[in-house]
Design an enzyme around this catalytic site. Structure first.
Site, short mmCIF file in Angstrom:
data_model
loop_
_atom_site.label_atom_id
_atom_site.label_comp_id
_atom_site.label_asym_id
_atom_site.label_seq_id
_atom_site.Cartn_x
_atom_site.Cartn_y
_atom_site.Cartn_z
N HIS A 67 0.81 -1.22 0.00
CA HIS A 67 0.00 0.00 0.00
C HIS A 67 0.85 1.28 0.00
O HIS A 67 0.30 2.37 -0.17
CB HIS A 67 -0.94 0.02 1.21
CG HIS A 67 -0.25 0.37 2.48
ND1 HIS A 67 0.62 -0.51 3.11
CD2 HIS A 67 -0.26 1.49 3.22
CE1 HIS A 67 1.10 0.07 4.20
NE2 HIS A 67 0.59 1.29 4.28
N HIS A 82 1.58 6.78 -0.60
CA HIS A 82 0.67 5.95 0.20
C HIS A 82 -0.64 5.81 -0.56
O HIS A 82 -1.31 6.80 -0.84
CB HIS A 82 0.45 6.63 1.55
CG HIS A 82 -0.24 5.78 2.56
ND1 HIS A 82 -1.60 5.56 2.54
CD2 HIS A 82 0.25 5.09 3.61
CE1 HIS A 82 -1.92 4.78 3.56
NE2 HIS A 82 -0.81 4.48 4.22
#
Length: 158
Positions: A67, A82
């Site tokens: 992620h 992110h």
């Protein structure tokens, strides 16, 4: 005449990592980011699934859950890309990473694909957040608002 002997200055541009809507870091719907606990930066609410590098540099880390990707710019500044909010507990399922640690990247390097439908089905926000964890105050100039296109310069590292 001998310009090819000169070292090229590092690129200090910051680029949209994906087509979408530019969001100020203070407007990200997660207090850790909006209160700049992770550092200054910005986000893009994506209109596409392929995420590109927002800077020129080298991939230094890929989180096991896929992620987030860490990059060190050519100027030595750390950057985290992110993908999504509270997506760490999805165990990497909505992400395909296209780079490896040590890879050189620039604004047209594909970093990853995020499955927006999967993230929506898990009732998570899909913001792509670009944060500079150790950037000194007043060293980031962002110049965009509203709709942005991947690869378009949205700011500068000062």
């Amino acid at each position: 005449m001998f310009d090819f002997f000169k070292k090229k200055a590092p690129d200090n541009g910051i680029y949209a990592p994906v087509n979408g809507t530019f969001v100020a870091i203070t407007e990200v719907p997660d207090g850790v980011f909006s209160q700049k606990m992770m550092g200054d930066g910005f986000a893009v609410v994506p209109a596409a699934e392929t995420i590109f590098s927002p800077v020129s540099g080298t991939v230094v880390s890929i989180f096991p859950t896929k992620h987030a990707i860490g990059i060190k710019t050519d100027r030595g500044q750390d950057v985290i890309v992110h993908m999504g909010i509270e997506t760490v507990d999805l165990a990497g399922a909505p992400f395909d990473v296209y780079v490896k640690e040590g890879a050189k990247v620039h604004s047209n390097t594909k970093l990853a694909r995020m499955d927006l439908a999967h993230i929506a089905a898990e009732q998570r926000e899909n913001h792509v957040i670009v944060v500079f964890p150790e950037l000194p105050a007043n060293h980031l100039e962002l110049t965009e608002t509203g709709k942005v296109e991947q690869g378009h310069q949205v700011g500068t590292l000062l």
